[in-house]
Motif scaffolding. Structure first.
Motif, PDB file in Angstrom:
ATOM      1  N   PRO A  12       0.806  -1.234   0.000  1.00  0.00           N
ATOM      2  CA  PRO A  12       0.000   0.000   0.000  1.00  0.00           C
ATOM      3  C   PRO A  12       0.833   1.275   0.000  1.00  0.00           C
ATOM      4  CG  PRO A  12      -0.924  -1.591   1.530  1.00  0.00           C
ATOM      5  CD  PRO A  12       0.345  -2.200   1.033  1.00  0.00           C
ATOM      6  N   GLU A  13       2.033   1.215   0.587  1.00  0.00           N
ATOM      7  CA  GLU A  13       2.865   2.419   0.710  1.00  0.00           C
ATOM      8  C   GLU A  13       3.331   2.968  -0.640  1.00  0.00           C
ATOM      9  OE1 GLU A  13       3.153  -0.351   2.622  1.00  0.00           O
ATOM     10  OE2 GLU A  13       2.084   0.663   4.256  1.00  0.00           O
ATOM     11  N   VAL A  14       3.179   2.205  -1.728  1.00  0.00           N
ATOM     12  CA  VAL A  14       3.568   2.775  -3.035  1.00  0.00           C
ATOM     13  C   VAL A  14       2.578   3.866  -3.467  1.00  0.00           C
ATOM     14  CG1 VAL A  14       4.758   0.682  -3.813  1.00  0.00           C
ATOM     15  CG2 VAL A  14       2.350   1.032  -4.452  1.00  0.00           C
ATOM     16  N   LEU A  15       1.435   3.928  -2.797  1.00  0.00           N
ATOM     17  CA  LEU A  15       0.424   4.939  -3.162  1.00  0.00           C
ATOM     18  C   LEU A  15       0.832   6.300  -2.619  1.00  0.00           C
ATOM     19  CD1 LEU A  15      -2.710   2.781  -2.336  1.00  0.00           C
ATOM     20  CD2 LEU A  15      -1.917   3.413  -4.621  1.00  0.00           C
ATOM     21  N   ARG A  16       0.857   7.292  -3.472  1.00  0.00           N
ATOM     22  CA  ARG A  16       1.286   8.640  -3.102  1.00  0.00           C
ATOM     23  C   ARG A  16       0.246   9.647  -3.545  1.00  0.00           C
ATOM     24  NH1 ARG A  16       6.963   8.188  -2.707  1.00  0.00           N
ATOM     25  NH2 ARG A  16       7.151   6.524  -1.190  1.00  0.00           N
ATOM     26  N   VAL A  17       0.205  10.782  -2.836  1.00  0.00           N
ATOM     27  CA  VAL A  17      -0.619  11.897  -3.306  1.00  0.00           C
ATOM     28  C   VAL A  17       0.314  12.844  -4.058  1.00  0.00           C
ATOM     29  CG1 VAL A  17      -2.127  13.806  -2.659  1.00  0.00           C
ATOM     30  CG2 VAL A  17      -2.196  11.656  -1.354  1.00  0.00           C
ATOM     31  N   ASN A  18       0.115  12.965  -5.372  1.00  0.00           N
ATOM     32  CA  ASN A  18       0.950  13.823  -6.219  1.00  0.00           C
ATOM     33  C   ASN A  18       0.180  15.050  -6.675  1.00  0.00           C
ATOM     34  OD1 ASN A  18       3.070  12.003  -6.059  1.00  0.00           O
ATOM     35  ND2 ASN A  18       2.435  10.879  -7.895  1.00  0.00           N
ATOM     36  N   GLU A  19       0.928  16.059  -7.105  1.00  0.00           N
ATOM     37  CA  GLU A  19       0.313  17.258  -7.708  1.00  0.00           C
ATOM     38  C   GLU A  19       0.463  17.151  -9.219  1.00  0.00           C
ATOM     39  OE1 GLU A  19      -1.154  20.064  -6.462  1.00  0.00           O
ATOM     40  OE2 GLU A  19      -1.034  19.413  -4.359  1.00  0.00           O
ATOM     41  N   VAL A  20      -0.644  17.290  -9.934  1.00  0.00           N
ATOM     42  CA  VAL A  20      -0.595  17.249 -11.406  1.00  0.00           C
ATOM     43  C   VAL A  20      -1.549  18.324 -11.944  1.00  0.00           C
ATOM     44  CG1 VAL A  20      -0.143  14.751 -11.431  1.00  0.00           C
ATOM     45  CG2 VAL A  20      -2.493  15.586 -11.664  1.00  0.00           C
ATOM     46  N   PRO A  21      -1.430  18.719 -13.205  1.00  0.00           N
ATOM     47  CA  PRO A  21      -2.392  19.685 -13.757  1.00  0.00           C
ATOM     48  C   PRO A  21      -3.791  19.065 -13.801  1.00  0.00           C
ATOM     49  CG  PRO A  21      -0.475  19.422 -15.202  1.00  0.00           C
ATOM     50  CD  PRO A  21      -0.390  18.341 -14.177  1.00  0.00           C
ATOM     51  N   ALA A  22      -4.825  19.859 -13.542  1.00  0.00           N
ATOM     52  CA  ALA A  22      -6.200  19.345 -13.625  1.00  0.00           C
ATOM     53  C   ALA A  22      -6.517  19.046 -15.090  1.00  0.00           C
ATOM     54  CB  ALA A  22      -7.172  20.372 -13.066  1.00  0.00           C
ATOM     55  N   PRO A  23      -7.320  17.990 -15.336  1.00  0.00           N
ATOM     56  CA  PRO A  23      -7.676  17.688 -16.734  1.00  0.00           C
ATOM     57  C   PRO A  23      -8.642  18.728 -17.299  1.00  0.00           C
ATOM     58  CG  PRO A  23      -8.864  16.249 -15.221  1.00  0.00           C
ATOM     59  CD  PRO A  23      -7.946  17.077 -14.374  1.00  0.00           C
ATOM     60  N   ARG A  24      -8.726  18.809 -18.608  1.00  0.00           N
ATOM     61  CA  ARG A  24      -9.722  19.664 -19.264  1.00  0.00           C
ATOM     62  C   ARG A  24     -10.749  18.754 -19.920  1.00  0.00           C
ATOM     63  NH1 ARG A  24      -8.061  24.839 -21.380  1.00  0.00           N
ATOM     64  NH2 ARG A  24      -6.128  25.458 -20.395  1.00  0.00           N
ATOM     65  N   PRO A  25     -12.029  19.081 -19.811  1.00  0.00           N
ATOM     66  CA  PRO A  25     -13.024  18.200 -20.437  1.00  0.00           C
ATOM     67  C   PRO A  25     -12.973  18.299 -21.956  1.00  0.00           C
ATOM     68  CG  PRO A  25     -14.088  20.149 -19.509  1.00  0.00           C
ATOM     69  CD  PRO A  25     -12.634  20.247 -19.139  1.00  0.00           C
ATOM     70  N   GLY A  26     -12.865  17.166 -22.617  1.00  0.00           N
ATOM     71  CA  GLY A  26     -12.876  17.135 -24.076  1.00  0.00           C
ATOM     72  C   GLY A  26     -14.320  17.079 -24.576  1.00  0.00           C
ATOM     73  N   PRO A  27     -14.513  16.926 -25.890  1.00  0.00           N
ATOM     74  CA  PRO A  27     -15.876  16.843 -26.435  1.00  0.00           C
ATOM     75  C   PRO A  27     -16.655  15.714 -25.765  1.00  0.00           C
ATOM     76  CG  PRO A  27     -14.242  17.026 -28.191  1.00  0.00           C
ATOM     77  CD  PRO A  27     -13.473  16.848 -26.922  1.00  0.00           C
ATOM     78  N   GLY A  28     -17.867  16.019 -25.313  1.00  0.00           N
ATOM     79  CA  GLY A  28     -18.717  15.003 -24.683  1.00  0.00           C
ATOM     80  C   GLY A  28     -18.324  14.653 -23.262  1.00  0.00           C
ATOM     81  N   GLU A  29     -17.360  15.389 -22.710  1.00  0.00           N
ATOM     82  CA  GLU A  29     -16.898  15.062 -21.355  1.00  0.00           C
ATOM     83  C   GLU A  29     -17.341  16.112 -20.336  1.00  0.00           C
ATOM     84  OE1 GLU A  29     -12.855  12.418 -22.023  1.00  0.00           O
ATOM     85  OE2 GLU A  29     -12.634  14.488 -21.361  1.00  0.00           O
ATOM     86  N   VAL A  30     -17.362  15.652 -19.088  1.00  0.00           N
ATOM     87  CA  VAL A  30     -17.734  16.522 -17.971  1.00  0.00           C
ATOM     88  C   VAL A  30     -16.598  16.506 -16.961  1.00  0.00           C
ATOM     89  CG1 VAL A  30     -19.385  16.823 -16.071  1.00  0.00           C
ATOM     90  CG2 VAL A  30     -20.191  16.015 -18.305  1.00  0.00           C
ATOM     91  N   LEU A  31     -16.202  17.710 -16.529  1.00  0.00           N
ATOM     92  CA  LEU A  31     -15.177  17.796 -15.481  1.00  0.00           C
ATOM     93  C   LEU A  31     -15.892  17.822 -14.130  1.00  0.00           C
ATOM     94  CD1 LEU A  31     -12.089  18.203 -14.922  1.00  0.00           C
ATOM     95  CD2 LEU A  31     -12.602  20.649 -14.721  1.00  0.00           C
ATOM     96  N   VAL A  32     -15.573  16.855 -13.279  1.00  0.00           N
ATOM     97  CA  VAL A  32     -16.237  16.739 -11.982  1.00  0.00           C
ATOM     98  C   VAL A  32     -15.257  17.080 -10.865  1.00  0.00           C
ATOM     99  CG1 VAL A  32     -17.420  15.161 -10.382  1.00  0.00           C
ATOM    100  CG2 VAL A  32     -17.789  14.959 -12.850  1.00  0.00           C
ATOM    101  N   GLU A  33     -15.681  17.959  -9.974  1.00  0.00           N
ATOM    102  CA  GLU A  33     -14.919  18.225  -8.744  1.00  0.00           C
ATOM    103  C   GLU A  33     -15.296  17.099  -7.780  1.00  0.00           C
ATOM    104  OE1 GLU A  33     -14.831  22.225  -6.238  1.00  0.00           O
ATOM    105  OE2 GLU A  33     -16.511  20.926  -5.725  1.00  0.00           O
ATOM    106  N   VAL A  34     -14.338  16.222  -7.503  1.00  0.00           N
ATOM    107  CA  VAL A  34     -14.643  15.013  -6.732  1.00  0.00           C
ATOM    108  C   VAL A  34     -14.750  15.358  -5.237  1.00  0.00           C
ATOM    109  CG1 VAL A  34     -13.844  12.695  -6.137  1.00  0.00           C
ATOM    110  CG2 VAL A  34     -13.411  13.601  -8.432  1.00  0.00           C
ATOM    111  N   HIS A  35     -15.834  14.894  -4.606  1.00  0.00           N
ATOM    112  CA  HIS A  35     -15.967  15.067  -3.152  1.00  0.00           C
ATOM    113  C   HIS A  35     -15.594  13.795  -2.405  1.00  0.00           C
ATOM    114  CE1 HIS A  35     -18.361  18.979  -2.876  1.00  0.00           C
ATOM    115  NE2 HIS A  35     -17.907  18.875  -4.105  1.00  0.00           N
TER     116      HIS A  35
END
Ligand SMILES: NC(=O)c1ccc[n+]([C@@H]2O[C@H](COP(=O)([O-])OP(=O)(O)OC[C@H]3O[C@@H](n4cnc5c(N)ncnc54)[C@H](OP(=O)(O)O)[C@@H]3O)[C@@H](O)[C@H]2O)c1
Length: 323
Positions: A12-35
């Motif tokens: 389990p320790e291989v799991l890390r919280v990283n910082e990456v650029p947020a995705p952009r929604p492409g055609p037909g896609e929805v960007l969801v702010e995950v709760h």
């Protein structure tokens, strides 16, 4: 944005919280702010490397197959959703990565979050949704469970099993649950008519069942032998210690005896996801959440799931302001 990733196979320790650029929604896609998103039992085999011969996705890899949150933006061609809508949904089939601040998904992977829950509950509930949909599909479309039938659920206290027990009762079956000793009382309170310790109950002593739902994947022949003459077995998991043999063996069995042995990988339509919203609002299904962790607790959550004894689902809360 923050995202849970791993860049090598391991504990389990291989799991890390990283910082990456947020995705952009492409055609037909929805960007969801995950709760919130759930910890998916199936992903443990991917993270540990036991699926390395089957999945060749590049590193770093994301985790999480489902999510609840709010629409943040929509891509071209999306008319059904607007920023601010409370939604829940699934990543595309066999794609992971919902343990993140944002996900961009095809619009048909979403449904409205149930209205009868607060936003915190709405965020927590749908993450049990994938497994709830798996249980629903297994018992209805696949097994055609009828009132009065005898149902055996093997793995009854986990994400899928805890919903299958509730649904099995709601559909009028007599439910026998196989669970670990410490969870027998708990699974009975959830609705099982009979609960047996899987470490001591011998398959040969269990009697006959009209439907067997298996989320364990080992020793399937012994449980298939418990089916009544017109019985149906739905196998949802593979033996992770011998993955290829298990997949081939079950696939062959399903091809040879399609009525008696069913195998499927949950990939619900938009309508099916909406059905879960309706079932929840009607009170037919309630989420079963064992514990809630922050994103930084992902390794602990995976470790706890691997250690066994879960009651329902482990949920990751992204700790947003829940207005
Ligand atoms: N085909 C599909 O579409 C689909 C969809 C969802 C999930 N799945 C698969 O189904 C499996 C289970 O998922 P889940 O989310 O329900 O996992 P989970 O939450 O980890 O639950 C697994 C359950 O099985 C129990 N168990 C373990 N060994 C057992 C045994 N020998 N006999 C009886 N019960 C046993 C565990 O009990 P203890 O922890 O108390 O030992 C636990 O309650 C995973 O492999 C997942 O990939 C498949």
């Amino acid at each position: 944005m923050r995202v849970v990733q791993y860049d090598r196979f391991g504990p389990p320790e291989v799991l890390r919280v990283n910082e990456v650029p947020a995705p952009r929604p492409g055609p037909g896609e929805v960007l969801v702010e995950v709760h919130a998103a759930s910890v998916d039992a199936g992903e443990i085999a991917f993270r540990s490397g036991r699926m390395r011969r089957i999945s060749r996705a590049p590193f770093p890899r994301g985790t999480g197959g489902d999510f609840a949150g709010r629409v943040s933006a929509t891509g071209p061609g999306v008319h059904a959703w607007q920023a601010g809508d409370a939604v829940w949904g699934l990543m595309p089939h066999f794609a992971f990565g919902s343990l993140a601040d944002y996900v961009s998904v095809p619009q048909e992977r979403l449904a409205r979050a149930p209205k009868n829950l607060s936003l915190v509950e709405a965020a927590a509930l749908p993450v049990s949704g994938t497994t709830a949909l798996t249980a629903l599909t297994a018992l209805t479309d696949k097994a055609h469970l009828a009132p009065g039938e005898r149902l055996l659920i093997r793995g009854a206290t986990g994400g899928v099993g805890s919903v299958a027990v509730q649904l099995g009762k709601a559909l009028g079956a007599r439910v026998t649950a196989l669970a670990s000793a410490r969870n027998l009382g708990w699974v009975t309170a959830l609705g099982a008519d009979e609960a047996l310790d899987y470490r001591t109950a011998r398959p040969a002593d269990l009697g006959r069942f009209d439907v067997v739902v298996d989320v364990v994947g080992t020793d399937l022949g012994s449980y298939r032998a418990r089916l009544s003459r017109r019985g149906r077995m739905v196998a949802l998991a593979f033996d992770t210690d011998r993955m290829l043999t298990s997949i081939l063996g079950s696939g062959l069995r399903a091809a040879v005896s399609p009525r008696r042995f069913k195998l499927f990988s949950n990939n619900p339509s938009a309508d099916r996801i909406g059905e879960l919203t309706r079932l929840t609002e009607a009170g037919s299904i309630r989420p079963v959440i064992d514990s809630i962790f922050p994103m930084s607790g992902i390794a602990e959550a995976h470790g706890r799931l691997e250690a066994g004894g879960v009651r329902g689902k482990y949920v990751i809360d992204m700790e947003r302001e829940h207005a």
